[in-house]
Design an enzyme around this catalytic site. Structure first.
Site, PDB file in Angstrom:
ATOM      1  N   ASN A 117       0.818  -1.167   0.036  1.00  0.00           N
ATOM      2  CA  ASN A 117       0.231   0.066  -0.070  1.00  0.00           C
ATOM      3  C   ASN A 117       0.809   1.197   0.032  1.00  0.00           C
ATOM      4  O   ASN A 117       0.272   2.418   0.320  1.00  0.00           O
ATOM      5  CB  ASN A 117      -1.082  -0.096   1.283  1.00  0.00           C
ATOM      6  CG  ASN A 117      -0.321  -0.273   2.600  1.00  0.00           C
ATOM      7  OD1 ASN A 117       0.883  -0.256   2.463  1.00  0.00           O
ATOM      8  ND2 ASN A 117      -1.138  -0.488   3.506  1.00  0.00           N
ATOM      9  N   ARG A 256       3.186   6.769  11.863  1.00  0.00           N
ATOM     10  CA  ARG A 256       2.328   6.151  13.017  1.00  0.00           C
ATOM     11  C   ARG A 256       2.156   7.474  14.004  1.00  0.00           C
ATOM     12  O   ARG A 256       3.179   8.198  14.122  1.00  0.00           O
ATOM     13  CB  ARG A 256       3.311   5.136  13.750  1.00  0.00           C
ATOM     14  CG  ARG A 256       3.172   3.722  12.911  1.00  0.00           C
ATOM     15  CD  ARG A 256       1.907   3.061  12.970  1.00  0.00           C
ATOM     16  NE  ARG A 256       1.720   2.112  12.198  1.00  0.00           N
ATOM     17  CZ  ARG A 256       1.391   1.784  11.040  1.00  0.00           C
ATOM     18  NH1 ARG A 256       0.704   2.844  10.268  1.00  0.00           N
ATOM     19  NH2 ARG A 256       1.479   0.488  10.506  1.00  0.00           N
ATOM     20  N   GLN A 285      -5.720   3.498  18.224  1.00  0.00           N
ATOM     21  CA  GLN A 285      -6.655   3.308  17.286  1.00  0.00           C
ATOM     22  C   GLN A 285      -7.873   2.364  17.526  1.00  0.00           C
ATOM     23  O   GLN A 285      -7.473   1.288  18.049  1.00  0.00           O
ATOM     24  CB  GLN A 285      -6.081   3.063  15.928  1.00  0.00           C
ATOM     25  CG  GLN A 285      -5.143   4.190  15.468  1.00  0.00           C
ATOM     26  CD  GLN A 285      -4.898   4.011  13.976  1.00  0.00           C
ATOM     27  OE1 GLN A 285      -3.982   4.815  13.599  1.00  0.00           O
ATOM     28  NE2 GLN A 285      -4.910   2.965  13.276  1.00  0.00           N
ATOM     29  N   HIS A 309      -7.610   6.366  10.057  1.00  0.00           N
ATOM     30  CA  HIS A 309      -6.653   5.552   9.296  1.00  0.00           C
ATOM     31  C   HIS A 309      -6.944   4.832   7.964  1.00  0.00           C
ATOM     32  O   HIS A 309      -7.482   3.790   8.119  1.00  0.00           O
ATOM     33  CB  HIS A 309      -5.910   4.637  10.247  1.00  0.00           C
ATOM     34  CG  HIS A 309      -4.651   3.927  10.063  1.00  0.00           C
ATOM     35  ND1 HIS A 309      -3.994   3.112  10.900  1.00  0.00           N
ATOM     36  CD2 HIS A 309      -3.956   4.129   8.727  1.00  0.00           C
ATOM     37  CE1 HIS A 309      -2.692   2.874  10.079  1.00  0.00           C
ATOM     38  NE2 HIS A 309      -2.853   3.374   9.012  1.00  0.00           N
TER      39      HIS A 309
HETATM   40  P1  NAI Z   1      10.445   1.190   4.385  1.00  0.00           P
HETATM   41  O1  NAI Z   1      11.096  -0.046   5.204  1.00  0.00           O
HETATM   42  O2  NAI Z   1      10.373   0.968   3.057  1.00  0.00           O
HETATM   43  O3  NAI Z   1      10.980   2.579   4.644  1.00  0.00           O
HETATM   44  C1  NAI Z   1      11.153   3.075   6.078  1.00  0.00           C
HETATM   45  C2  NAI Z   1      12.519   3.815   6.186  1.00  0.00           C
HETATM   46  O4  NAI Z   1      12.686   4.559   7.268  1.00  0.00           O
HETATM   47  C3  NAI Z   1      13.818   3.230   5.847  1.00  0.00           C
HETATM   48  O5  NAI Z   1      14.502   3.869   4.733  1.00  0.00           O
HETATM   49  C4  NAI Z   1      14.705   3.156   7.277  1.00  0.00           C
HETATM   50  O6  NAI Z   1      16.057   3.480   7.056  1.00  0.00           O
HETATM   51  C5  NAI Z   1      13.859   4.553   7.568  1.00  0.00           C
HETATM   52  N1  NAI Z   1      14.041   4.835   9.149  1.00  0.00           N
HETATM   53  C6  NAI Z   1      13.585   4.013  10.130  1.00  0.00           C
HETATM   54  N2  NAI Z   1      14.137   4.491  11.357  1.00  0.00           N
HETATM   55  C7  NAI Z   1      14.628   5.748  10.848  1.00  0.00           C
HETATM   56  C8  NAI Z   1      14.878   7.027  11.879  1.00  0.00           C
HETATM   57  N3  NAI Z   1      15.127   6.737  13.231  1.00  0.00           N
HETATM   58  N4  NAI Z   1      15.426   7.831  11.311  1.00  0.00           N
HETATM   59  C9  NAI Z   1      15.387   8.192   9.908  1.00  0.00           C
HETATM   60  N5  NAI Z   1      14.992   7.220   9.191  1.00  0.00           N
HETATM   61  C10 NAI Z   1      14.497   6.043   9.774  1.00  0.00           C
HETATM   62  O7  NAI Z   1       8.816   1.373   4.995  1.00  0.00           O
HETATM   63  P2  NAI Z   1       7.562   1.923   3.876  1.00  0.00           P
HETATM   64  O8  NAI Z   1       6.955   0.979   3.183  1.00  0.00           O
HETATM   65  O9  NAI Z   1       8.154   3.308   3.485  1.00  0.00           O
HETATM   66  O10 NAI Z   1       6.742   2.413   5.252  1.00  0.00           O
HETATM   67  C11 NAI Z   1       7.016   3.395   6.413  1.00  0.00           C
HETATM   68  C12 NAI Z   1       6.044   3.118   7.405  1.00  0.00           C
HETATM   69  O11 NAI Z   1       4.926   3.759   6.779  1.00  0.00           O
HETATM   70  C13 NAI Z   1       5.437   1.834   7.885  1.00  0.00           C
HETATM   71  O12 NAI Z   1       6.303   1.189   8.912  1.00  0.00           O
HETATM   72  C14 NAI Z   1       4.123   2.283   8.539  1.00  0.00           C
HETATM   73  O13 NAI Z   1       4.341   2.654  10.027  1.00  0.00           O
HETATM   74  C15 NAI Z   1       3.783   3.443   7.720  1.00  0.00           C
HETATM   75  N6  NAI Z   1       2.735   2.941   6.861  1.00  0.00           N
HETATM   76  C16 NAI Z   1       1.528   3.952   6.927  1.00  0.00           C
HETATM   77  C17 NAI Z   1       0.340   3.335   6.322  1.00  0.00           C
HETATM   78  C18 NAI Z   1      -1.140   4.187   6.389  1.00  0.00           C
HETATM   79  O14 NAI Z   1      -2.039   3.685   5.796  1.00  0.00           O
HETATM   80  N7  NAI Z   1      -0.934   5.408   7.053  1.00  0.00           N
HETATM   81  C19 NAI Z   1       0.291   2.232   5.327  1.00  0.00           C
HETATM   82  C20 NAI Z   1       1.747   1.820   5.245  1.00  0.00           C
HETATM   83  C21 NAI Z   1       2.752   2.291   6.023  1.00  0.00           C
END
Ligand code: NAI
Length: 358
Positions: A117, A256, A285, A309
């Protein structure tokens, strides 16, 4: 095996729209698939407290399926009680509602439907940035009220062109947000992430990495948050960090809720330190009725782009994460290797660096 799914009630909408797969009624489309292979499938929305169906059924379940939209919080306490649990599948992306450290210790695998997503969320982020910068919500509310006073809206409406936009976290979603913003002719596109973008992606977007977090936020007119929630990001955007933002910046958080401090963001909006806050994620939530983000406003009565959400649960996204969940389950039943990108916790260790670089 016993498979437990915690989903939300879709009620009438789910009966009328079978593509609402992430609901109790439509069961991610998994019942026939599971029962035809002899598995027991329990689906519930009841998830809070020791009397919930979740707490009762987790005790002897082998597999848990949850979504981030109606998160079944698998605490350490529940992990201790879940003696048969071997696999947790997040139908979607973001597994912070599972105590991942407890899962590592108990050798419970945790998988997500990675990428399912991310475009859905990136589009929502672009929409949210635009609606804040252009002061859209108060303009629409004015029209519904029957009023017409252009100056009251235009006094706080800007172009995105020429602004500096930065993403905190430049993974699948963050990088897609930057890609989608390129044609807007912003002054700069920045990112802060401990993992640098591949050079070719960075130069195709024209993005610049900023290595210091305070430098990063103080450079941006708009900050979008796209990191997972883990020990290193919980409460990261608090009063102290907000004081380093440009005065009047816009903040969008679809990652989040608990990454941003609810009271501090509300106070920053009230004081003018933030001009707007938008997103769809909440620290609990469903969000309680009295959650301050439901009604927080800037001093001109706007600046709130909050929704429930749903950014990552469009009907297109639901089809992808339901299919991805079935695929993960089939791999597990057949003893086949999983797609490595889906594995957050493997047998006894973190396989992903995104939940805090370990
Ligand atoms: P991803 O794993 O592809 O990217 C996450 C990035 O955050 C990575 O590049 C990682 O190095 C970076 N990261 C982690 N900790 C960090 C920090 N302390 N400082 C800087 N960078 C940091 O994940 P993706 O697919 O981009 O998703 C990210 C988040 O988005 C998910 O874990 C989820 O919490 C949220 N999400 C929300 C949705 C919604 O419906 N609102 C749906 C899908 C994801």
């Amino acid at each position: 095996m016993k498979v437990l799914a915690v989903l939300y009630n879709g009620f009438q909408a789910a009966k009328a729209e079978p593509r609402l797969l992430g609901t109790v009624e439509n069961e991610l489309g998994l019942r026939a698939f599971l029962e035809s292979q002899g598995h027991e499938f329990v689906v519930t929305s009841s998830k809070e407290g020791s009397d919930s169906d979740f707490a009762k059924h987790i005790v002897d379940s082998d597999i848990l399926i949850t979504t981030p939209f109606h998160p079944g919080y698998l605490t350490r306490d529940l992990v201790d009680k879940a003696k048969n649990l071997k696999l947790c599948v997040t139908a979607g992306v973001g597994s912070d509602h599972i105590d991942l450290n407890a899962a590592v210790e108990r050798k419970i695998q945790v998988l997500e439907v990675t990428g399912s997503n991310v475009t859905s969320v990136a589009e929502h982020v672009v929409m949210s940035i635009l609606l804040l910068v252009r002061n859209f919500v108060p303009a629409h509310e004015m029209i519904e009220r029957g009023d017409w006073q252009v100056s009251d809206i235009a006094r706080n409406a800007f172009d995105l062109e020429g602004k500096i936009v930065g993403t905190l976290g430049a993974g699948r979603i963050g990088s897609r947000v930057l890609q989608r913003l390129k044609p807007f002719d912003t002054k700069e596109l920045l990112y802060y992430d401990y993992a640098p973008l591949p050079k070719d992606v960075e130069s195709a977007i024209g993005a610049r990495r900023v290595e210091d977090l305070e430098d990063f936020v103080s450079s941006c007119d708009v900050v979008t948050v796209n990191t997972p929630l883990h020990e290193g990001t919980k409460n990261l955007i608090n009063r102290d960090l907000l004081s380093h933002f440009k005065r009047g910046a816009w903040l969008v958080n679809t990652a989040r809720g608990a990454i941003c401090n609810a009271e501090d963001v509300t106070a920053a909006l009230k004081s003018g330190q933030l001009n707007g806050y938008a997103g769809d994620v909440w620290n609990v939530q469903p969000a309680p009725r009295e959650h301050p983000w439901r009604t927080a406003k800037n001093e001109l009565g706007g600046g709130n782009g909050m929704t429930p959400h749903y950014s990552g649960t469009t009907l297109d996204a639901q089809a992808r994460y339901a299919a991805g969940t079935e695929n993960i389950l089939q791999n597990f039943f057949d003893g086949r290797p999983q797609n490595p990108a889906d594995v957050i916790v493997g047998a006894g260790k973190y396989e992903s660096k995104a939940y805090g670089q370990r």
